[in-house]
Structures are given as C-alpha cells and as structure tokens.
Design a protein around this motif. Structure first.
Motif, PDB file in Angstrom:
ATOM      1  N   GLU A 874      17.441 -13.675  25.802  1.00 20.96           N
ATOM      2  CA  GLU A 874      16.774 -12.502  25.248  1.00 20.96           C
ATOM      3  C   GLU A 874      15.853 -11.847  26.275  1.00 20.96           C
ATOM      4  O   GLU A 874      15.803 -10.627  26.404  1.00 20.96           O
ATOM      5  CB  GLU A 874      15.988 -12.904  24.004  1.00 20.96           C
ATOM      6  N   LYS A 875      15.156 -12.672  27.026  1.00 20.55           N
ATOM      7  CA  LYS A 875      14.268 -12.125  28.051  1.00 20.55           C
ATOM      8  C   LYS A 875      15.067 -11.460  29.162  1.00 20.55           C
ATOM      9  O   LYS A 875      14.691 -10.400  29.674  1.00 20.55           O
ATOM     10  CB  LYS A 875      13.392 -13.239  28.610  1.00 20.55           C
ATOM     11  N   LYS A 878      16.257  -8.125  27.982  1.00 26.16           N
ATOM     12  CA  LYS A 878      15.171  -7.149  28.014  1.00 26.16           C
ATOM     13  C   LYS A 878      14.924  -6.643  29.439  1.00 26.16           C
ATOM     14  O   LYS A 878      14.733  -5.441  29.669  1.00 26.16           O
ATOM     15  CB  LYS A 878      13.907  -7.796  27.446  1.00 26.16           C
ATOM     16  N   GLU A 882      15.513  -2.770  30.565  1.00 19.73           N
ATOM     17  CA  GLU A 882      14.405  -2.004  31.118  1.00 19.73           C
ATOM     18  C   GLU A 882      14.771  -1.423  32.488  1.00 19.73           C
ATOM     19  O   GLU A 882      14.387  -0.292  32.823  1.00 19.73           O
ATOM     20  CB  GLU A 882      13.164  -2.877  31.230  1.00 19.73           C
ATOM     21  N   ASP A 913      23.177  -4.590  19.623  1.00 16.32           N
ATOM     22  CA  ASP A 913      22.032  -3.879  20.184  1.00 16.32           C
ATOM     23  C   ASP A 913      22.464  -2.779  21.148  1.00 16.32           C
ATOM     24  O   ASP A 913      21.900  -1.676  21.154  1.00 16.32           O
ATOM     25  CB  ASP A 913      21.109  -4.862  20.903  1.00 16.32           C
ATOM     26  N   GLN A 917      21.875   1.270  20.725  1.00 17.09           N
ATOM     27  CA  GLN A 917      21.233   2.061  21.766  1.00 17.09           C
ATOM     28  C   GLN A 917      22.146   3.191  22.236  1.00 17.09           C
ATOM     29  O   GLN A 917      21.680   4.292  22.542  1.00 17.09           O
ATOM     30  CB  GLN A 917      20.862   1.147  22.939  1.00 17.09           C
TER      31      GLN A 917
END
Length: 1091
Positions: A874-875, A878, A882, A913, A917
């Motif tokens: 998950e990190k 992200k 980004e 996800d 987006q």
C-alpha cells in the motif's frame, strides 16, 4: 637426279597425311599390342621391338605400292638431311627414322595449306561453317603425333643430357629408366651429335604452327636443356684438335641463337617455369649408380638460367610472365592450410626476385624504372583466381623495395601511386589549363585506383617503414577530406579511406599523429590540404572525382557561406567518428587532452591582450591585418569549443588508457581552474569539474589502480598545481582536498586522510549514478505502439530536453540506493529493512536522478518478489501514484513501471483504485495524470494476458465511459485501452460485442477530433488482428457493420492516417474471409479405431 626430284615433287603433292600417320603408328604399335605395353618391357624386349618396327616399315616401303609416294618423299628429305641416319645403335636408327617421318609430315602439311583455295562463302547460308584447311589434324591424329614426339624426346634428347641438366629419365617413368640403359653411347654417331641432330630436327618441325604448339607445350623443357648444353656447356678446347671436335663453333653459335629464338617465341610464363626447373630442378644421379649421389645443376647452367630469366624479366610484361610462370605451376599437395602457406611462400619468393637488380642491368635506376610500372599493374588484375596472388606479390615487392632501396621506391613506386592526391594539394602548382572551372583534375578511375592501391600497400602490407610513412603524410589532409565526403553518401571507398587513416594514425609517432589530427580539424593551417580551387564531386559511375570549382556569383555567396560552415561542422563530427575507433591505442585520449589544453588557453586569454593602440596611429593595412587576426582567433576558439563538444559526445569512458593520460587530464583541468580564478570567473561548472578531477586522483590513490613508482613520478607533476589551488581557491573543502592529495602523492600513498577516501567514494558513486541514468534513458524511450498515447509521447519528447543537464548537476545518491540495484543475482529476502527504508526516503528526494533511481530499485524488487517490499504494497502504491504527478520523464515513467509491476502481483487490490482514478473528472486529477494512469492500465492488460477475463466488466465499463469524456486525449486513450482489451477477450467478447461496435461506429463517424477517429479505426484493426480466424465466430453478428464502417472511412474520411488504418483493417478482413471460404488443404490421414 633431276627426274628423281621431279618424282619427289609429285610425291609431295599426292602423298596424304593419313599415310604418314599410318607409318608413325606402325613404328609405335608392334605386334598388335598397345604402346602401353612398351612401358613394362625390359632391355632385350625393347631392342627387339624397335628392330621389328623398323623392319616392318621398310617392308611396307618395298612391297606395298601405295607407300611409294611416301618412300620417295622420305628419301628426298633424307638426302637433304645432314645427319647420319643408320647406326649400330637401334635406338638412334629408330629416332632417325621417326624424325624423317615428322619432317615428311611437316612438308606435306605446308604443301596442302599452300594449295588450299577455299571458295567464297554463300551469302544465302551464312550459318554454314567455313571449309576446313586440309593441313588440320584431327584429335586422334594429334594424339598420335604426341606419342611420336614423346618417343623422339625420350630416345633422342634425354639420354644424352649431362648430369644435372634437365630432369633425368629414371626419375620420370619406369620406361625412362629402361631407355637410359639400352642406349649405346659408344656407337656412332657421337652422343653430342645425336643431341644436336634431334634438337635441330624438332625445331625444324616446330616451324609449322600446329606442330610447334604440340612440341613446345609438352617438350619445351627438354629441348631447352639440350640447346643449353649444346651452346653453352664449356669444353676443354686445348685438348681437342679441330678434327676431334664433335660440334663446330658455328653449330654451337646456331644452338645459342636457336635457344634465344625459341624463348622469344613461346608463351613467356612457360619459358620462365622451365628455366627455373633447369636452374634448380630435381638433381640427376651421378654416373655411379650404386652410391645414388644426386647431382645439382652445374654452375654454368645456373648462371645461364639466371641470365635468361633476367632477360625474360626485363622484357615488356616480363614481371607478369615471371609471376605467372611461378604461380601457374603444379600446386602443392596436402591440406588447404599447406597449399595456402605454399602460395604465400611463392609470392614472397617472387617479390625477392623482383626486388633484386640483375647483374646484366645497366644500373639499378634503369632496372627499377622499367620494373616498377609493371609491379603496379599487378594491383589491378580483375581475374578473381589470380588477383589475390598477384596483389600479394605486388605488395611484398613494394615493401621489400621500400626497405632495401627507399629512395628508388619513393621515386618509382610511391610517387606514381600517390600522384592523384598530390595533384590536388594546396601546395601544388596548377597550370592555367587546369584552372578552368569544371575541369576534371582527377578522374573517377584514377582516384578509386589510387585509394585501393594505397590500402593494399599500407594496410594489407602492414609495414610501417619510414619512407612509406613520410610519403603518405603530406596527402593525409586530402585523404581525410575525401573520407568526410564519402560519409555524405554511399561509396565503396569509404571503408578503405577509414582503414588507411586509422592505420597511419596508429603507426605514426604520437606527436606527428596529433599534428595530423590538428590539420584534420583545421587548427593547423600549415598541414597540407585540398587546394582551395578543388572540390570533390560524385561521378557518373558512382565513384568520386576531383574537379575545379565553379566561379561563385554574388547571388550564391550566402549559399557558399552556408556550405562552408556545414562542411566544417561535418568535418569535426567525422573526426569524432574516426577518433572513436582510436581509443584503445590511446590516440583519442591524447588528442582530447590536447583539445582540453587549447580550451584552457582560450579561457585564459584576456581581453586586454586584444586591445591595440588607438586607430589613429595605424594605417588601413595594419587595421585590416589586425581585424583578420581577430577573426581567425575567434574562429579558432569556436572550433576548439566545437571539437570539445563532439569529443565529449562521441568518446566513451574508456578514452584514457594509462595513468599518464589521466594525470594530463587532471593537470589541464587544474590549469583551467587556476586561469578562471585569475580572471575571477569562477562558476558552478568549473567548481564541479575541479572537484570531479580531484576525486579522480583520489580514486587512483585509493587503490582503484595498482600504482607503481613510475606512476607516482608522473603524479608528482600535479604537486605545483595542487599547491596553487590550495592557496587560491575560495572553497575550503576543495582547498583541504588539494592539501591532502599533495600529501598522499608526496608520500607515495603511505599517508591518506579521510577526505581523500570520501572524495574517492563520492566519485565512484557518481559513476554508478551515470550508469543508472544511461539505463533509464534506454528504457524511457520505448515507443508505444498505440495511437491513443501519442499525446503522452509528445509530452515525453518535450520533457526530455531539460534532462541533459542533470547528469553533471546531480548529487551523490546515498549508498543504500546503489546497493539494492545489484540484487539481480541475489535471492529473495536478501533486502534488509534498513535498505528498504533508505530507498523509500530517496523516493521523495528533491533531486530527480536520486528519485528516479529509487523508483527503479523499488520496481526491481517488486519484480523479483522481494518479501520485504511486498509487505508494504500500500505504501509503495502511494509512492508510485504520487510520483505519477511529477513532470520529469525519468520519474513518472519509473512510477508507471512500478504501478504496473505491483498490479501484476495484486491486481484485485490495486486495479479498482486505478480504474476509479482513471474514471475521475478533471477536478480531481489533471489530464496528464489520467493519461499516465491509462498507460498503466494498458501495461496491466498486457501483463494479465488471458487472466484479464476476470476483470472484463470493470475494465470495459470504464473504457466505454471514457470514450464519452469531453477531453479528446482521454477519449483516444480509452479507445486504445479498449482495443488492447478486446483482442485478448476472444469469445468472452460476445456479450458486449454490440455495445463495442456501436461505440466504434459512432466515434469513427461523428467525433470532431482527428486523433480520436484514428484511435477508433485502430481499435478495429487490433480487434481483427487479435481475433484472426476467430473473428468469423466472435464477430459474426457485427462483421457486416464493421465492413460498412471501414468502407465509409476509406471513401469519406478526410484524414489520410485514418484512411490508412481503415485500409489495413480491410486487408486483415480480406485475409480472414479468404481463409474462411477457402481453407488451406491439409494432407492428413485419419485413422478410426473401431470399438
């Protein structure tokens, strides 16, 4: 007596060739056995056979009236003959009668040819062959004559040759050994008289062309050996009275003249080969048979053959005759390698012969003046079978002459070869007739031949002799400009010019090589170059010629200036290409250092040096000269800068090959830094260059290179410069490093501070960073094949430009980032938590290279299924999302790759996800970010393959909604993704095929943006191409609609690219329908197994 002569004349008219040949066959074929049986007979059988043959011939003459005319002709010739025809020795009687019959054959053939009067050819039948001359011999008749000549030579010449003269009989055949023993040397006539008679009679027979070719082709060597012995063998004249002499002086003189006439008459390579055999052929046994002592040719014969060979050599085309005479002999046996080695040895032997001046030559000058043009002609043979050997001979002769007689080689070999290049030098004086515009100064054939000859002599010969190097040095400028001209188009001499230049630059002394490169670049005007009035032009046959330039009008001055500038720029670029091949020998590094020193000199020039006295104190001429010097100085500065730019771009990191070059590079950098400080012109670039050069010295001192005591002696050259930097440079870090380096060099590495070690590590990390950036450049320019992402490609191309400056300004990546990049050979689980945390921190680094390298490292760990990295999915997601927002190509392409790899591992968690987006509005995400997500989705679809069917519904719904988006780029992206998805769904597309088709038809016909319509048609192409033969089943309900759509686009669409896509789709559809209606026939047999 007169009546007998009249009868004889009538006999010549009526006697035919068949009767003479029948008589010859009678002599050769005893008792119904073939002539081959004679080769296994012994002495007594051979003598009996010869006697019976002679008796049978005499019986025919006496008893058979049909042989009367031949008998009369033979008797007439026998009366004219001046040699004894009867002897106790049967072999000589047989030889004498055979010679008489051969003379009869010759006289008859001459008479028949004289009386032959062919009629005029019939114009109505021009295809009919002309009448054959009556003196022509058939194949069988020629064979009979050859057998007779073999017997005559075997019985009448070979037994009477002295030991060492010619090839002895006993070493030829078993029959020859028998003949050697049955000849009676004590019987009259004398052996020398017999030899003289046989040679004279055979030469008489050879006056007829047909018979002469038969004699000389097979027996030239034996006849030549006999004539050499008769005319040149020394005799003990004091011990012999005139009555005791076998041959008179007149006969010996006639023999010498006959030998020279025969040598001039025959095929010259044959004469050369036979003379070589006589001079050093297999030795003959001595008179003592028991000892089997082999005798070499006598000294007088060796001297005679050498003199005759020299005469052959100095004749017109004598060099070619000598070469052919040696090379056209019997080839060496054995393997191919042995044959090739033997050929090379022959070629080298010929070269030594040609390079040696014979004694009978008036002077070496005259000899080489006659021989050298023939040697050069050997380069130009077109026959593929002999060209390589001839060129080898010419090259070796060229090298041998240049080594032994350099002055004559330069005059008679090198000057003619290089004459076309010398003709167009700027140091050459052109005549008024040659200065007419458009005049061809060097033709296409001359220039091509010149370059090819230079290549064969210099590159193939590969002998860096002084005379060769000095002769080629003045024309190197023209040769380089010719190489530059060949780079503009296709030319067969381009590779030759490049090889010649690389060879000469590698063999020259380093100072001369650097001077030549300066001339190539235009930095040294003193180096000879192409004449200002000359130019290269493409010739009619595809080659290159040199002509006089046309006069430039006022209107063409701008064009001429542009051509001059572009040619100078191209010359520098071609010089960079040439030097890229000279890195291993160190020449490229030395020239780079020279240019660096020139750059330092340019940087150190002060404007005050250019200031002059007030204009009022100078004349107009002085002002003009001053302005000229200023312009030339500026041109030189610009040229040096351009050279440095090209060299930095073309040269690799292996440009420096030794410690001396590295030290020179560092010294030049330090000097430039000191010059900048003196003029108070310090800049960031100078500071970074200085720190990197000093770091390079630190790496060397830190153990990266095994330094010797001699290397430290070279490094001590840097001590004064380092001291100057430590005293004057404003940066305290660089000052401290300069002091520490001085200490380390002075102590030969015995003492090294921590600053030196840190500088070395920093430089090594920077090198790793450059390797990463190069890898990123290779992966970031992968061109997508989808039309929909053309907007993304354009954005990437626009953003590539500012990245070129990142390599020099990038900071050092932390060590933890560099280490994980080497995990390709490590097993899963080898990444530690500390390494992972350090890379995650680097992913937020403001420096672009550091961030991009960290993202690539994370992607690599995901691809290798590293457990530590997958636990933080998950990190990681992200972080990647980004970084998709980043504007730099390196960063967001690395992020796209990371998201795609992560989705391949956890598609059910990440794909929703991404779809949300991608399907969001402009308010939430920018169009660029949505395009990047679309690229991620395309990579995910490709990676999933057949497993994409599980996510069919959300993907199709998202892409169909995207087709209705107000942003045209997003619509095109959705269509491209839709095409990738549909061609992988196969039969699962059936339930939504109508929706997809209706969408494509509507967009292709009604959308206002060309890019979107192109994408819609491209989806059809992908659909048909992906389904292939399945299209008739999957698209059966909509195939007709798609066909009508494609025809509509071809006929009415204004955009050519869309038409092209439609045409490609129609071709795909045409192939599908052909295979469906006419399936390929398969030859197969079915075997049914009954229960």
């Amino acid at each position: 007596m007169a009546a007998r002569q009249a009868v004889g004349s009538g006999a010549q008219e009526t006697c035919g060739l068949d009767r003479i040949l029948e008589a010859l066959k009678l002599l050769l074929s005893p008792g119904g056995s073939g002539s081959s049986s004679l080769q296994v007979t012994k002495h007594d059988v051979l003598l009996a056979t010869l006697k019976s043959n002679l008796s049978a011939l005499e019986d025919k003459f006496l008893k058979d009236p049909q042989w009367k005319n031949l008998k009369l002709l033979r008797d007439e010739i026998a009366d004219k003959a001046e040699w004894p025809q009867n002897s106790v020795d049967v072999t000589w009687s047989f030889t004498s009668q055979t010679l008489l019959l051969l003379l009869c054959l010759k006289e008859t053939m001459i008479r028949l040819a004289a009386n032959f009067n062919p009629g005029k050819p019939n114009p109505r039948t021009p295809e009919v062959a002309p009448a054959l001359s009556p003196d022509a011999l058939s194949i069988s008749q020629q064979k009979t004559v050859q057998f007779v000549l073999q017997f005559v030579v075997t019985l009448g010449i070979c037994p009477y040759l002295m030991p060492g003269v010619g090839v002895p009989l006993r070493y030829r055949t078993e029959f020859g050994a028998v003949v050697q023993d049955v000849v009676c040397f004590d019987a009259a006539p004398d052996a020398t008289r017999r030899l003289y008679t046989s040679c004279k009679a055979l030469l008489n027979v050879a006056q007829h062309t047909s018979l002469g070719s038969l004699i000389f082709c097979h027996h030239f060597g034996d006849i030549a050996a006999g004539l050499c012995q008769l005319g040149f063998c020394p005799t003990k004249r004091k011990l012999l009275t005139p009555a005791e002499e076998v041959l008179t002086e007149e006969e010996r003189t006639l023999s010498r003249g006959a030998l020279r006439d025969m040598l001039d008459q025959v095929y010259q390579p044959l004469a050369v080969r036979e003379l070589l055999i006589l001079q050093g052929g297999p030795p003959q046994s001595c008179t003592d048979v028991k000892t089997q002592m082999r005798c070499r040719a006598p000294a007088w014969l060796r001297r005679l053959c050498g003199q005759l060979l020299s005469e052959r050599l100095m004749r017109p085309n004598g060099v070619q005759a000598v070469v052919r005479g040696i090379l056209e002999g019997a080839g060496a046996g054995g393997s191919d390698a042995e044959v090739t080695a033997a050929d090379w040895k022959k070629c080298d032997l010929i070269a030594k012969i040609l390079a040696s001046c014979p004694q009978q030559s008036l002077s070496p000058e005259n000899y080489y003046r006659d021989i050298c043009p023939q040697v050069l002609d050997l380069f130009h043979f077109q026959d593929k079978l002999t060209a390589r050997q001839f060129q080898r001979v010419a090259t070796t002769t060229f090298i041998t002459l240049s080594r032994e007689r350099p002055h004559l080689a330069a005059k008679y070999l090198l000057q003619p070869v290089l004459a076309p290049l010398h003709r167009c030098l700027n140091t050459a004086e052109l005549s008024e007739s040659d200065m007419v515009p458009g005049t061809i100064l060097v033709t296409e054939e001359e220039l091509s031949r010149c370059i090819e000859d230079v290549f064969k002599v210099y590159v193939v010969g590969n002998e860096p002799l002084t005379v060769l190097m000095d002769s080629l040095l003045p024309v190197l400028g023209v040769l380089f400009l010719l190489y530059c001209f060949t780079k503009q188009s296709v030319s067969h001499i381009r590779s030759l010019c490049q090889e010649i230049l690389l060879w000469i630059l590698g063999k020259l002394e380093r100072k001369k090589a650097i001077a030549s490169l300066k001339g190539f670049a235009g930095l040294d005007k003193a180096v000879p170059s192409l004449h200002s009035l000359c130019q290269f032009r493409v010739a009619t046959q595809g080659g290159i010629m040199i002509t006089i330039k046309e006069a430039i009008s006022d209107e063409d001055e701008d064009e001429a200036l542009y051509q001059k500038v572009s040619s100078e720029q191209g010359r520098v670029e071609h010089l960079g290409d040439l030097l890229s091949h000279c890195q291993e020998c160190g020449l490229a590094g030395d020239f780079f250092i020279f240019c660096l020193k020139e750059l330092t000199h340019v940087a150190s020039e002060n404007e005050t040096e250019l200031k002059t006295e007030p204009f009022s104190s100078k004349s107009l001429l002085e002002l003009e000269q001053h302005q000229t010097l200023l312009v030339e100085g500026q041109e030189r500065k610009l040229l040096v800068l351009q050279l440095m730019a090209v060299l930095c771009e073309r040269m690799s990191e292996q440009i420096f090959t030794n410690v001396t070059q590295v030290v020179d590079f560092v010294a030049a950098t330090l000097q430039r830094a000191c010059a900048s400080l003196a003029h108070q012109a310090e800049s960031t670039v100078e500071s970074q260059t200085l720190s990197m050069s000093m770091g390079l010295v630190a790496v060397m001192l830190g153990g990266a290179v095994q330094l010797k005591s001699s290397d430290f002696a070279v490094l001590k050259q840097l001590l004064p410069l380092l001291e100057k930097v430590s005293n004057t440079y404003p940066d305290p870090v660089i000052q401290e490093l300069a002091v520490d380096l001085r200490i380390t060099i002075s102590t030969h590495g015995a003492f090294a501070t921590e600053a030196v070690s840190m500088a070395a590590q920093s430089t090594l990390n920077r090198k790793d960073l450059e390797g990463k950036i190069e890898e990123q450049q290779q992966t970031s320019h992968e061109r997508p094949t989808d039309v929909a992402h053309s907007h993304l490609e354009q954005q990437q191309s626009h953003e590539t430009a500012p990245q070129t400056g990142l390599q020099s300004n990038a900071p050092i990546i932390p060590q933890g980032v560099n280490e994980p990049s080497t995990t390709t050979s490590q097993k899963s689980g080898s990444v530690t938590t500390e390494q992972l945390q350090e890379v995650l921190l680097s992913a937020y680094d403001p420096q672009i290279p550091t961030r991009a390298a960290a993202l690539r490292t994370l992607s690599h760990w995901i691809e290798q299924r590293e457990a530590k990295a997958l636990e933080m999915q998950e990190k990681l997601l992200k972080i990647f999302l980004e970084n998709l927002e980043h504007e730099d190509t390196f960063v967001y392409l690395s992020a796209i790759q990371g998201v795609a790899l992560l989705s391949d591992v956890y598609p059910e968690k990440i794909l929703p996800d991404l779809l949300a987006q991608y399907d969001s509005s402009k308010d939430k995400h920018t169009p660029e970010t949505r395009m990047k997500v679309g690229e991620v989705l395309m990579r995910i679809v490709r990676a999933l393959g057949d497993m994409v069917s599980k996510y069919r519904e959300p993907l199709i719904h998202t892409f169909l909604r995207g087709v209705r988006d107000p942003d045209g780029a997003h619509r095109a992206s959705s269509l491209a993704n839709l095409g990738e998805l549909c061609q992988r769904l196969d039969f699962l597309l059936g339930s939504v095929v109508h929706e997809v088709t209706a969408c494509l038809i509507a967009v292709a016909k009604t959308d206002g943006e060309v890019q979107v319509r192109r994408a819609a048609i491209h989806v059809v192409v992908l659909l048909l191409r992906g389904l292939s033969q399945k299209a008739t089943e999957v698209l059966s309900a909509v195939l007709k609609d798609l066909y009508h759509l494609l025809k509509h686009v071809v006929c009415l669409e204004p955009d050519d690219v869309a038409k092209l896509h439609a045409q490609l789709a129609l071709e795909e559809l045409d192939d599908i329908m052909k295979n469906f209606l006419f399936p390929p026939q398969k030859l197969e047999k079915k075997i049914m197994v009954l229960p």
